[in-house]
Design an enzyme around this catalytic site. Structure first.
Site, short mmCIF file in Angstrom:
data_model
loop_
_atom_site.label_atom_id
_atom_site.label_comp_id
_atom_site.label_asym_id
_atom_site.label_seq_id
_atom_site.Cartn_x
_atom_site.Cartn_y
_atom_site.Cartn_z
N ARG A 96 0.84 -1.21 0.00
CA ARG A 96 0.00 0.00 0.00
C ARG A 96 0.88 1.26 0.00
O ARG A 96 2.09 1.18 0.19
CB ARG A 96 -1.00 0.01 1.15
CG ARG A 96 -0.42 0.02 2.54
CD ARG A 96 -1.53 -0.17 3.58
NE ARG A 96 -1.01 -0.36 4.91
CZ ARG A 96 -0.84 0.62 5.79
NH1 ARG A 96 -1.14 1.86 5.46
NH2 ARG A 96 -0.37 0.36 7.00
N ILE B 177 3.17 4.34 -0.86
CA ILE B 177 4.32 4.51 -1.77
C ILE B 177 4.82 3.14 -2.23
O ILE B 177 5.15 2.95 -3.40
CB ILE B 177 5.45 5.30 -1.05
CG1 ILE B 177 5.00 6.74 -0.77
CG2 ILE B 177 6.73 5.27 -1.86
CD1 ILE B 177 5.96 7.54 0.11
N THR C 266 5.46 5.56 11.90
CA THR C 266 5.67 6.74 12.76
C THR C 266 5.08 6.45 14.14
O THR C 266 4.08 5.72 14.26
CB THR C 266 4.97 8.00 12.19
OG1 THR C 266 3.61 7.67 11.89
CG2 THR C 266 5.64 8.50 10.93
N TYR D 231 11.69 9.20 14.49
CA TYR D 231 11.57 9.04 13.03
C TYR D 231 12.71 9.77 12.32
O TYR D 231 13.35 9.22 11.40
CB TYR D 231 10.21 9.59 12.61
CG TYR D 231 9.86 9.41 11.14
CD1 TYR D 231 9.30 8.22 10.68
CD2 TYR D 231 10.06 10.45 10.23
CE1 TYR D 231 8.96 8.07 9.34
CE2 TYR D 231 9.73 10.30 8.89
CZ TYR D 231 9.17 9.11 8.45
OH TYR D 231 8.83 8.97 7.13
P1 NDP Z 1 2.05 3.64 4.74
O1 NDP Z 1 1.80 3.81 6.20
O2 NDP Z 1 0.99 4.05 3.78
O3 NDP Z 1 2.47 2.11 4.44
C1 NDP Z 1 3.50 1.53 5.20
C2 NDP Z 1 3.82 0.17 4.65
O4 NDP Z 1 4.87 -0.38 5.46
C3 NDP Z 1 2.67 -0.81 4.72
O5 NDP Z 1 2.71 -1.69 3.62
C4 NDP Z 1 2.96 -1.58 6.01
O6 NDP Z 1 2.41 -2.91 6.03
C5 NDP Z 1 4.46 -1.66 5.96
N1 NDP Z 1 5.05 -1.93 7.26
C6 NDP Z 1 4.93 -1.21 8.40
N2 NDP Z 1 5.60 -1.80 9.40
C7 NDP Z 1 6.14 -2.94 8.87
C8 NDP Z 1 6.93 -3.99 9.40
N3 NDP Z 1 7.34 -4.00 10.69
N4 NDP Z 1 7.30 -5.01 8.57
C9 NDP Z 1 6.92 -5.01 7.28
N5 NDP Z 1 6.16 -4.05 6.72
C10 NDP Z 1 5.78 -3.02 7.52
O7 NDP Z 1 3.42 4.43 4.45
P2 NDP Z 1 3.82 5.36 3.20
O8 NDP Z 1 3.51 4.66 1.95
O9 NDP Z 1 3.32 6.72 3.45
O10 NDP Z 1 5.41 5.43 3.43
C11 NDP Z 1 6.30 4.51 2.83
C12 NDP Z 1 7.71 4.90 3.20
O11 NDP Z 1 7.97 6.24 2.79
C13 NDP Z 1 7.98 4.87 4.71
O12 NDP Z 1 9.29 4.43 4.95
C14 NDP Z 1 7.84 6.32 5.11
O13 NDP Z 1 8.56 6.61 6.27
C15 NDP Z 1 8.43 7.00 3.89
N6 NDP Z 1 7.99 8.38 3.73
C16 NDP Z 1 6.67 8.69 3.55
C17 NDP Z 1 6.29 9.99 3.37
C18 NDP Z 1 4.87 10.37 3.14
O14 NDP Z 1 4.62 11.58 3.02
N7 NDP Z 1 3.93 9.46 3.04
C19 NDP Z 1 7.27 11.09 3.40
C20 NDP Z 1 8.63 10.67 3.56
C21 NDP Z 1 8.97 9.35 3.73
P3 NDP Z 1 0.86 -3.16 6.49
O15 NDP Z 1 0.02 -2.71 5.35
O16 NDP Z 1 0.81 -4.61 6.74
O17 NDP Z 1 0.66 -2.33 7.72
#
Ligand code: NDP
Length: 240
Positions: A12, A14, A86, A147
């Site tokens: 899901r 990015i 986060t 973070y």
């Molecule tokens: P989301 O919260 O939309 O999605 C996070 C994803 O990471 C999900 O698929 C989730 O799985 C997975 N995840 C979380 N914890 C774990 C774990 N312990 N093991 C395996 N998978 C895990 O995040 P975004 O798409 O917004 O962000 C993606 C990346 O980009 C992150 O690293 C974020 O820090 C970074 N980022 C995002 C920004 C933004 O504005 N959105 C800005 C800058 C950086 P599940 O669906 O099972 O929960």
């Protein structure tokens, strides 16, 4: 033969956009996720991309998960460390658990996944690793010492590992997104988000596909001379 890519948190936000973009580039993609089975199933139904559940913060689980992907799909050529969480709060209010969990998943996850994938890439003489950092790892952010520290750590991790991989045909880069329209940003209170958008020179949030396009470039054959770098895609919010 098609290259095999693992995208952590690839079901899901990015990560989903990255999984789909790499598939469109001809790779066979395995999308890892942490626990949201419903979203993972909907993702696989929509895209035809296999989803694999494990916690990237768990060292053993990463070894087992990557071994399973290698067995079912093929040796791993491309690793995108995208999974992130986060647990925001000012230092005064942040618990040790909130600090530790973000370090464990966001930074520890990069180490665990690289440990599982790097040796095979080295043996085969080709590999691409992209670590998703953040604008808040570059400039810091109020209420995010955990973070910002983890994401800033990703940038150092990237530069160090890039030096280890360079002679073996492995590039290691970071991509630092600005504010992107995903569930993570949807959790930011509306008034705070309005203030953030007002500070973005292009005047809007980014789209996940705009990040995925950068990742796809860094994972391509053509990007072989790009290593140890950080690509910033943030609408001009942080320039240096
Ligand atoms: P989301 O919260 O939309 O999605 C996070 C994803 O990471 C999900 O698929 C989730 O799985 C997975 N995840 C979380 N914890 C774990 C774990 N312990 N093991 C395996 N998978 C895990 O995040 P975004 O798409 O917004 O962000 C993606 C990346 O980009 C992150 O690293 C974020 O820090 C970074 N980022 C995002 C920004 C933004 O504005 N959105 C800005 C800058 C950086 P599940 O669906 O099972 O929960």
């Amino acid at each position: 033969m098609a290259k095999t890519a693992i995208v952590t948190g690839g079901t899901r936000g990015i990560g989903e956009a990255i999984s789909v973009m790499l598939k469109d580039q001809g790779m066979t993609v395995a999308a890892n996720f942490g626990g949201n089975e419903e979203r993972a199933k909907a993702f696989t139904d929509r895209t035809g991309i296999a989803a694999y559940k494990w916690d990237v913060g768990d060292h053993e689980a990463c070894q087992e998960g990557c071994a399973r992907v290698a067995e079912e799909i093929g040796p791993i050529d491309v690793l995108v460390n995208n999974a992130g969480i986060t647990r925001d709060g000012t230092l005064a209010k942040m618990s040790y658990e909130d600090w530790h969990e973000v370090m464990r998943v966001n930074l520890g996850g990069c180490f665990n996944m690289a440990k599982a994938c790097f040796p095979g890439m080295k043996e085969r003489g080709w590999g691409r690793i992209v670590n998703i950092g953040s604008i808040n790892g570059q400039g810091g952010q109020y209420g995010q010492v955990n973070y910002a520290a983890a994401k800033s750590g990703i940038h150092g991790f990237t530069k160090a590992l890039a030096q280890e991989g360079a002679r073996a045909g492995i590039t290691v880069n970071a991509l630092a997104p600005g504010y992107i329209d995903t569930d993570m940003v949807a959790a930011v209170p509306e008034p705070v988000l309005e203030k953030i958008v007002a500070k973005i020179p292009v005047g809007r949030l980014g789209q996940a596909e705009e990040i995925a396009r950068g990742v796809a470039f860094l994972c391509s054959d053509e990007a072989g001379f790009v290593t140890g770098s950080t690509m910033s895609i943030n609408g001009g919010q942080h320039m240096y």
